[in-house]
Design a protein around this motif. Sequence first.
Motif, short mmCIF file in Angstrom:
data_model
loop_
_atom_site.label_atom_id
_atom_site.label_comp_id
_atom_site.label_asym_id
_atom_site.label_seq_id
_atom_site.Cartn_x
_atom_site.Cartn_y
_atom_site.Cartn_z
N PHE A 67 0.83 -1.20 0.00
CA PHE A 67 0.00 0.00 0.00
C PHE A 67 0.87 1.26 0.00
N MET A 68 1.90 1.28 0.82
CA MET A 68 2.76 2.46 0.91
C MET A 68 3.63 2.62 -0.33
N ASP A 69 4.04 1.52 -0.94
CA ASP A 69 4.93 1.57 -2.11
C ASP A 69 4.18 1.79 -3.42
N GLN A 70 3.01 1.15 -3.55
CA GLN A 70 2.32 1.15 -4.84
C GLN A 70 0.90 1.71 -4.78
N GLY A 71 0.43 2.09 -3.61
CA GLY A 71 -0.92 2.60 -3.48
C GLY A 71 -1.95 1.49 -3.34
N PHE A 72 -3.20 1.88 -3.14
CA PHE A 72 -4.25 0.89 -2.91
C PHE A 72 -4.57 0.09 -4.18
N LYS A 73 -4.19 0.61 -5.34
CA LYS A 73 -4.41 -0.11 -6.60
C LYS A 73 -3.83 -1.52 -6.54
N SER A 74 -2.73 -1.68 -5.82
CA SER A 74 -2.08 -2.99 -5.73
C SER A 74 -2.92 -4.01 -4.97
N LEU A 75 -3.91 -3.54 -4.20
CA LEU A 75 -4.74 -4.42 -3.39
C LEU A 75 -6.20 -4.45 -3.86
N GLU A 76 -6.53 -3.61 -4.83
CA GLU A 76 -7.93 -3.45 -5.22
C GLU A 76 -8.59 -4.74 -5.69
N GLU A 77 -7.90 -5.50 -6.52
CA GLU A 77 -8.51 -6.71 -7.07
C GLU A 77 -8.92 -7.67 -5.96
N LEU A 78 -8.02 -7.88 -5.00
CA LEU A 78 -8.33 -8.76 -3.87
C LEU A 78 -9.44 -8.17 -3.01
N TYR A 79 -9.41 -6.85 -2.82
CA TYR A 79 -10.43 -6.19 -2.01
C TYR A 79 -11.81 -6.36 -2.62
N TYR A 80 -11.91 -6.18 -3.94
CA TYR A 80 -13.21 -6.29 -4.60
C TYR A 80 -13.73 -7.73 -4.60
N ARG A 81 -12.84 -8.70 -4.54
CA ARG A 81 -13.29 -10.09 -4.42
C ARG A 81 -13.83 -10.38 -3.03
N THR A 82 -13.49 -9.53 -2.07
CA THR A 82 -13.82 -9.78 -0.68
C THR A 82 -14.99 -8.94 -0.19
N TRP A 83 -15.27 -7.80 -0.85
CA TRP A 83 -16.35 -6.95 -0.35
C TRP A 83 -17.70 -7.38 -0.92
N LEU A 84 -18.76 -6.75 -0.44
CA LEU A 84 -20.13 -7.17 -0.74
C LEU A 84 -20.83 -6.31 -1.78
N HIS A 85 -20.13 -5.39 -2.42
CA HIS A 85 -20.85 -4.32 -3.10
C HIS A 85 -20.66 -4.22 -4.61
N SER A 86 -19.94 -5.14 -5.23
CA SER A 86 -19.78 -5.06 -6.68
C SER A 86 -21.13 -5.16 -7.38
#
Length: 368
Positions: A289-308
Amino acid sequence: MEAVRLTTSSNFHLLNILVVRCFTSLKPLRRLSFPVSASAMESDASCNLVLCGKSSVETEIAKCLKNKNSLKLPDNTKVSLFLESEAKHLVKDDDSFNLLLFMNSIITHRFGRFLIWSPRLSSTHDVVSHNFSELPVGSVCVTDIQFKGRGRTKNVWESPKGCLMYSFTLEMEDGRVVPLIQYVVSLAVTEAVKDVCDKKGLLYIDVKIKWPNDLYLNGLKVGGILCTSTYRSKKFHVSVGVGLNVDNEQPTTCLNAVLKGMSPESTLLKREEILGAFFHKFEKFFDLFMDQGFKSLEELYYRTWLHSEQRVIVEEKVQDQVVQNVVTIQGLTSSGYLLAIGDDNQMYELHPDGNSFDFFKGLVRRKI
């Protein structure tokens, strides 16, 4: 502003179609909580804190803090400090947090290596936020029972045994990304649960993220995240609080209840194992997150959240008319709010209006 839930939707437990009405005369709602009587609070004017370190470096810090009696709590609470070797009398039963088991599970370089444990405490968040400058960055405070827990609305409730309740510290320099840290924490919690299940050969428990800071399992809330920060010496001092219901079925459900429901013979999850796995995941995610921003985690985050692809119907009062607009959630904006697209293909950023305790019952849109 008022929101009316119309229907529940397809593949996700919490996907709702909402009607959001933009009126300003309504009073804020009040969240249900576990109330604690004033007399109970007044009787808890003291607490015991046990200091524990992963290595000799952290152990020396523990000794120094104890010798100086450095740690304080608000409201004039009397604090008694103990080293791990002095704390056997505080361990009342097998349900107490196992310091050795946790320390053996820690493989991080910064986070979770210095631990503060208390059998009963007003608020883990108060410990780390009130003593931020005294503690090494990455310190964590854990308690078995929390009787003055904090949420984003400053409500007070009691968290009983069986909950994993902890708060830890971190530092950040860029204030623009501080609001996104709650998403990194949420993701680390869900991945930690998966990791422990995998290592123990257990069935998959699919904990989901409800934006912005709640954790859900089978449609019921099992946890939440609280992040607060102060700005000092050109750095943001961030205190992160996490609550996860591991082994107490009240008031909704817990991880072990769901696990036993899937397989009665399953080995149960332990709080210490989940916390160790959390810091392992979080440290990796935080560096990304600090090196590359939240973009580096977005794909995993969207697979985990309830709102897509969640549909939100927004009603806005324009002069004397109510205009209804349908938007579909696409993800997050760079500032951490919900990104949505209207049926007219216009992109919007959705903000909570501040009047509702459920973020999806009060959304204000802004064109982007």
